[in-house]
Design an enzyme around this catalytic site. Structure first.
Site, PDB file in Angstrom:
ATOM      1  N   LYS A 177     -11.271  -4.833  19.124  1.00 17.88           N
ATOM      2  CA  LYS A 177      -9.854  -5.126  19.296  1.00 17.88           C
ATOM      3  C   LYS A 177      -9.364  -4.842  20.723  1.00 17.88           C
ATOM      4  O   LYS A 177      -8.168  -5.010  21.025  1.00 17.88           O
ATOM      5  CB  LYS A 177      -9.029  -4.304  18.297  1.00 17.88           C
ATOM      6  CG  LYS A 177      -9.349  -4.611  16.833  1.00 17.88           C
ATOM      7  CD  LYS A 177      -8.630  -3.622  15.915  1.00 17.88           C
ATOM      8  CE  LYS A 177      -9.092  -3.748  14.473  1.00 17.88           C
ATOM      9  NZ  LYS A 177      -8.458  -4.861  13.782  1.00 17.88           N
ATOM     10  N   ASN A 220       0.846  -1.195   0.000  1.00 21.97           N
ATOM     11  CA  ASN A 220       0.000   0.000   0.000  1.00 21.97           C
ATOM     12  C   ASN A 220       0.879   1.242   0.000  1.00 21.97           C
ATOM     13  O   ASN A 220       2.111   1.145  -0.022  1.00 21.97           O
ATOM     14  CB  ASN A 220      -0.952  -0.016   1.201  1.00 21.97           C
ATOM     15  CG  ASN A 220      -0.203  -0.176   2.512  1.00 21.97           C
ATOM     16  OD1 ASN A 220       0.572   0.686   2.913  1.00 21.97           O
ATOM     17  ND2 ASN A 220      -0.425  -1.312   3.185  1.00 21.97           N
ATOM     18  N   ASP A 225      -5.222 -10.474  12.284  1.00 16.72           N
ATOM     19  CA  ASP A 225      -5.586  -9.179  12.862  1.00 16.72           C
ATOM     20  C   ASP A 225      -4.681  -8.972  14.077  1.00 16.72           C
ATOM     21  O   ASP A 225      -4.970  -9.447  15.181  1.00 16.72           O
ATOM     22  CB  ASP A 225      -7.061  -9.176  13.274  1.00 16.72           C
ATOM     23  CG  ASP A 225      -7.548  -7.795  13.697  1.00 16.72           C
ATOM     24  OD1 ASP A 225      -6.714  -7.001  14.167  1.00 16.72           O
ATOM     25  OD2 ASP A 225      -8.750  -7.515  13.558  1.00 16.72           O
TER      26      ASP A 225
END
Length: 428
Positions: free
Chosen positions: A374, A240, A337
């Site tokens: 999270k 990215n 994650d």
């Protein structure tokens, strides 16, 4: 933070002045440009020629054996040149003068020409002098005006006694200087020496926050930074546009706050500040392994990396050629994650901050959901169109108690200081 920083090192008459040549050498070695200012009391303690040779510039004094003073066309010229002023060592006498605004030599006059938040002082004196109520009052007055006062060390002093008052080690001082967020020069480059301004011009007002040097003292801050790369074949990757600028700015702000900083970084273009421990990784799995290993020893963890959400399920071991197929279909599988895994293992007293980079204003709801899912203590919501890859960012800080603080687009070095200040406020 990748630009060359210009430092004026101002040396006063403390015995620790003998360490300044090594400090100047260390700053130059790490890419700084350095000019040195000396008081008359410092001259017997450290060699002018050594400082001139190591800095690569003239040494500026009030007098030189009867010769005309070396003022470089006055204190304004030095302040125009510099990004920050480091007073090292700072004696009780000079600290008192600065606190009272006295300008009776080049150094103290220069100190009045520099915005307080761009001044760093490294005190050094006898432990009784350091503990004296007058000295402590002067130090607090300077801190209250935004001057960055470094802590002293507790140890054996030149006078033969032991106690607090010893100057901070030069490696630590250099770390603070290298991590200090520097933006525009201290004065407008176009400002005439007489203090007038060109017609229609005004000096910019810098409203960015300062970081208290010891607000995270004794804390270990773990930061993830930069992009990750997921291989398609030995040549191509999925990645990215993250530059790592935000992670580098956060590392610098945390170092400025006195923390030990560990950065797990993907292949970012932005250099990380001197003083941070850096672990380089490429893939999300590599980053996960390193963060999990180090999370147990961290007081604060800031997940600023742009981790790839997916990776190819079966990367090729050889380079793929266009002639082999008209179409190339990649099967992608989710990456771990990492923030959620750390949040699930978080112990009492640990602080976890995450970033939620989204594409629209309404996506702040997703950021709130991420913070809960999270188990983060803070979530920084920002938008890709104003944040990704650039020097600036607009952001909102979401707190676990439901508060939200919205900040306009600002430089990432300033955003980092805001975030670090808020984290320090939460844990302290």
């Amino acid at each position: 933070m990748g630009s060359v920083r210009r430092v004026v090192v101002a040396v006063t008459g403390g015995i620790a002045a003998y360490k300044v040549p090594l400090l100047v050498r260390l700053l130059r070695k790490n890419g700084c440009e350095v000019k040195v200012v000396m008081t008359e009391a410092a001259r017997p303690l450290v060699g002018v020629e050594a400082l001139r040779t190591l800095s690569g510039n003239p040494v500026y004094t009030d007098s030189a054996g009867g010769a005309p003073p070396q003022h470089d066309m006055g204190h304004i010229r030095l302040s125009e040149w510099a990004d920050l002023l480091l007073v090292c060592p700072a004696t009780a006498n000079t600290i008192a003068k600065m606190a009272c605004g006295i300008a009776d030599n080049l150094l103290t006059t220069l100190a009045l020409s520099v915005p307080e938040k761009k001044i760093i002082i490294a005190p050094a004196m006898n432990c009784v002098m350091w503990a004296n109520a007058a000295t402590q009052s002067n130090v607090e007055a300077l801190r209250g005006r935004g001057v960055n006062v470094l802590p002293v060390e507790d140890g054996e002093l030149a006078c033969g006694v032991s106690g607090p008052g010893r100057m901070l080690g030069i490696d630590k001082i250099a770390s603070f200087v290298m991590s200090f967020p520097c933006g525009e020069p201290l004065c407008s480059a176009g400002m005439p020496v007489d203090g007038g301004l060109p017609a229609g011009k005004s000096l910019p007002v810098d409203k960015s926050p300062a970081v208290t040097p010891d607000s995270l003292k004794g804390k270990t801050v773990l930061i993830s930074s930069g992009p990750t790369e997921e291989p398609i074949d030995p040549v191509r990757v999925i990645t990215n546009r993250s530059s790592g600028k935000m992670g580098a700015a956060l590392a610098g702000a945390a170092l400025s706050a006195g923390a030990r900083v560990v950065v797990v970084s993907g292949p970012a273009s932005e250099p990380l500040p001197f003083g941070a421990e850096v672990i380089s990784v490429r893939t999300a799995s590599d980053m996960e392994a390193e963060l999990v290993k180090r999370f147990v020893g961290a007081d604060i963890c800031i997940m600023a990396a742009a981790v790839s959400d997916y990776r190819p399920s079966a990367p090729s071991s050889t380079k793929l050629h266009r002639s082999e197929s008209e179409r190339l279909v990649l099967e992608l599988v989710p990456n771990p994650d990492i923030a959620a895994k750390l949040g699930a293992s978080k112990s009492s007293g640990q602080f976890l901050a995450g970033f939620s980079l989204e594409s629209g204003d309404s996506d702040i709801v997703m950021a709130e959901e991420k913070m809960q899912r999270k188990n983060c203590d803070m979530m920084i919501f920002n938008k890709a169109d104003v944040s990704l890859g650039g020097e600036s960012t607009g952001f909102t800080i979401l707190f676990k108690d439901g508060r939200k603080e919205v900040f306009p687009v600002t430089r990432k070095v300033d955003a980092a200081r805001i975030i670090i200040n808020n984290i320090a406020g939460c844990i302290n």
